[in-house]
Design a protein around this motif. Structure first.
Motif, PDB file in Angstrom:
ATOM      1  N   THR A 103      46.898  49.624  41.455  1.00 46.12           N
ATOM      2  CA  THR A 103      47.848  48.823  40.681  1.00 46.12           C
ATOM      3  C   THR A 103      47.094  47.854  39.775  1.00 46.12           C
ATOM      4  N   ALA A 104      46.057  47.245  40.300  1.00 43.19           N
ATOM      5  CA  ALA A 104      45.286  46.288  39.522  1.00 43.19           C
ATOM      6  C   ALA A 104      44.670  46.953  38.293  1.00 43.19           C
ATOM      7  N   LEU A 105      44.110  48.137  38.498  1.00 43.51           N
ATOM      8  CA  LEU A 105      43.496  48.832  37.360  1.00 43.51           C
ATOM      9  C   LEU A 105      44.552  49.298  36.375  1.00 43.51           C
ATOM     10  N   ALA A 106      45.662  49.800  36.891  1.00 43.54           N
ATOM     11  CA  ALA A 106      46.717  50.306  36.005  1.00 43.54           C
ATOM     12  C   ALA A 106      47.326  49.191  35.168  1.00 43.54           C
ATOM     13  N   MET A 107      47.452  48.000  35.790  1.00 44.82           N
ATOM     14  CA  MET A 107      48.088  46.881  35.102  1.00 44.82           C
ATOM     15  C   MET A 107      47.079  46.008  34.372  1.00 44.82           C
ATOM     16  N   GLY A 108      45.791  46.211  34.669  1.00 47.59           N
ATOM     17  CA  GLY A 108      44.787  45.372  34.017  1.00 47.59           C
ATOM     18  C   GLY A 108      44.834  43.931  34.489  1.00 47.59           C
ATOM     19  N   VAL A 109      45.100  43.755  35.782  1.00 47.31           N
ATOM     20  CA  VAL A 109      45.181  42.411  36.355  1.00 47.31           C
ATOM     21  C   VAL A 109      44.278  42.353  37.578  1.00 47.31           C
ATOM     22  N   PRO A 110      43.975  41.150  38.039  1.00 46.36           N
ATOM     23  CA  PRO A 110      43.140  41.039  39.243  1.00 46.36           C
ATOM     24  C   PRO A 110      43.805  41.695  40.442  1.00 46.36           C
ATOM     25  N   ARG A 111      43.000  42.161  41.348  1.00 39.25           N
ATOM     26  CA  ARG A 111      43.516  42.789  42.558  1.00 39.25           C
ATOM     27  C   ARG A 111      44.039  41.745  43.541  1.00 39.25           C
ATOM     28  N   PHE A 112      43.334  40.638  43.684  1.00 37.46           N
ATOM     29  CA  PHE A 112      43.697  39.612  44.666  1.00 37.46           C
ATOM     30  C   PHE A 112      44.287  38.392  43.954  1.00 37.46           C
ATOM     31  N   HIS A 113      45.309  37.836  44.564  1.00 38.15           N
ATOM     32  CA  HIS A 113      45.990  36.691  43.986  1.00 38.15           C
ATOM     33  C   HIS A 113      46.165  35.622  45.057  1.00 38.15           C
ATOM     34  N   TRP A 114      46.044  34.363  44.636  1.00 38.63           N
ATOM     35  CA  TRP A 114      46.118  33.243  45.564  1.00 38.63           C
ATOM     36  C   TRP A 114      47.192  32.255  45.162  1.00 38.63           C
ATOM     37  N   GLY A 115      47.819  31.663  46.175  1.00 36.36           N
ATOM     38  CA  GLY A 115      48.714  30.549  45.931  1.00 36.36           C
ATOM     39  C   GLY A 115      47.918  29.278  45.736  1.00 36.36           C
ATOM     40  N   GLN A 116      48.629  28.193  45.471  1.00 37.00           N
ATOM     41  CA  GLN A 116      47.968  26.927  45.162  1.00 37.00           C
ATOM     42  C   GLN A 116      47.518  26.182  46.416  1.00 37.00           C
ATOM     43  N   GLY A 117      48.033  26.586  47.549  1.00 37.16           N
ATOM     44  CA  GLY A 117      47.662  25.952  48.809  1.00 37.16           C
ATOM     45  C   GLY A 117      48.679  24.909  49.231  1.00 37.16           C
ATOM     46  N   THR A 118      48.865  24.802  50.533  1.00 38.34           N
ATOM     47  CA  THR A 118      49.756  23.794  51.089  1.00 38.34           C
ATOM     48  C   THR A 118      49.073  23.183  52.320  1.00 38.34           C
ATOM     49  N   LEU A 119      49.113  21.872  52.414  1.00 41.29           N
ATOM     50  CA  LEU A 119      48.381  21.154  53.450  1.00 41.29           C
ATOM     51  C   LEU A 119      49.180  21.080  54.745  1.00 41.29           C
ATOM     52  N   VAL A 120      48.518  21.429  55.826  1.00 41.62           N
ATOM     53  CA  VAL A 120      49.073  21.280  57.169  1.00 41.62           C
ATOM     54  C   VAL A 120      48.181  20.306  57.933  1.00 41.62           C
ATOM     55  N   THR A 121      48.794  19.245  58.434  1.00 39.30           N
ATOM     56  CA  THR A 121      48.059  18.241  59.190  1.00 39.30           C
ATOM     57  C   THR A 121      48.672  18.112  60.575  1.00 39.30           C
ATOM     58  N   VAL A 122      47.848  18.294  61.591  1.00 40.70           N
ATOM     59  CA  VAL A 122      48.311  18.190  62.970  1.00 40.70           C
ATOM     60  C   VAL A 122      47.589  17.025  63.628  1.00 40.70           C
ATOM     61  N   SER A 123      48.352  16.055  64.094  1.00 40.74           N
ATOM     62  CA  SER A 123      47.771  14.867  64.715  1.00 40.74           C
ATOM     63  C   SER A 123      47.889  14.943  66.232  1.00 40.74           C
ATOM     64  N   SER A 124      46.946  14.316  66.887  1.00 38.95           N
ATOM     65  CA  SER A 124      46.937  14.348  68.367  1.00 38.95           C
ATOM     66  C   SER A 124      47.796  13.249  68.946  1.00 38.95           C
TER      67      SER A 124
END
Length: 124
Positions: A103-124
Motif C-alpha cells: 500500500t505504501a509503495l502504491a500510494m507513495g506514502v510512508p509505510r509507518f505512521h505515528w500519532g502525536q502521543g498522549t501522556l499517561v502518568t501513574v502516581s503511587s
C-alpha cells in the motif's frame, strides 16, 4: 496520508485504569498492523501492544494480562484498555499504524505512521 489522533491519556493512581483511543483517517482502507508504543523519560520507545490484520495480538511481557488492545474496524479506531496501572507504566503513549509495504509503495506514502502521543502518568 494517514492521520492518527490519540485521546484518553491522563493521570491516575496505582491500580487505576485508563483507556487510550486512536482514530485513524486517510489511506487506511487496510493495514498490516496497528500498535501502541510508549516512551518513558530517558528510555527507548517500546512496543506495548500490537494487533495484526489477521487478528493476532502481541503484548509487552510487563503489560500482558493488564492491557488489552482492540480495533473497531468500522470506525478505524484502535484502543488500549489499561488496567492495574503502576508507576512503571508512566510514559508517553504513541499509536502506530503499518499500512503495509504494498500500500505504501502504491500510494507513495510512508509505510509507518505515528500519532502525536498522549501522556499517561501513574502516581503511587
Amino acid at each position: 496520508q494517514v492521520q492518527l489522533v490519540e485521546s484518553g491519556g491522563g493521570s491516575v493512581q496505582t491500580g487505576g485504569s485508563l483507556k487510550l483511543s486512536c482514530a485513524a483517517s486517510g489511506i487506511i482502507a487496510s493495514f498490516d498492523e496497528m500498535a501502541w508504543y510508549r516512551q518513558a523519560p530517558g528510555k527507548q520507545r517500546e512496543m506495548v501492544a500490537a494487533t495484526s490484520s489477521d487478528g493476532n495480538t502481541h503484548y509487552l511481557d510487563s503489560v500482558r494480562g493488564r492491557f488489552t488492545i482492540s480495533i473497531d474496524n468500522g470506525k478505524n479506531v484502535v484502543s488500549l484498555q489499561m488496567n492495574s496501572l503502576n508507576p512503571g507504566d508512566t510514559a508517553v503513549y504513541y499509536c502506530n499504524v503499518d499500512i503495509g509495504i504494498r500500500t505504501a509503495l502504491a500510494m507513495g506514502v510512508p509505510r509507518f505512521h505515528w500519532g502525536q502521543g498522549t501522556l499517561v502518568t501513574v502516581s503511587s
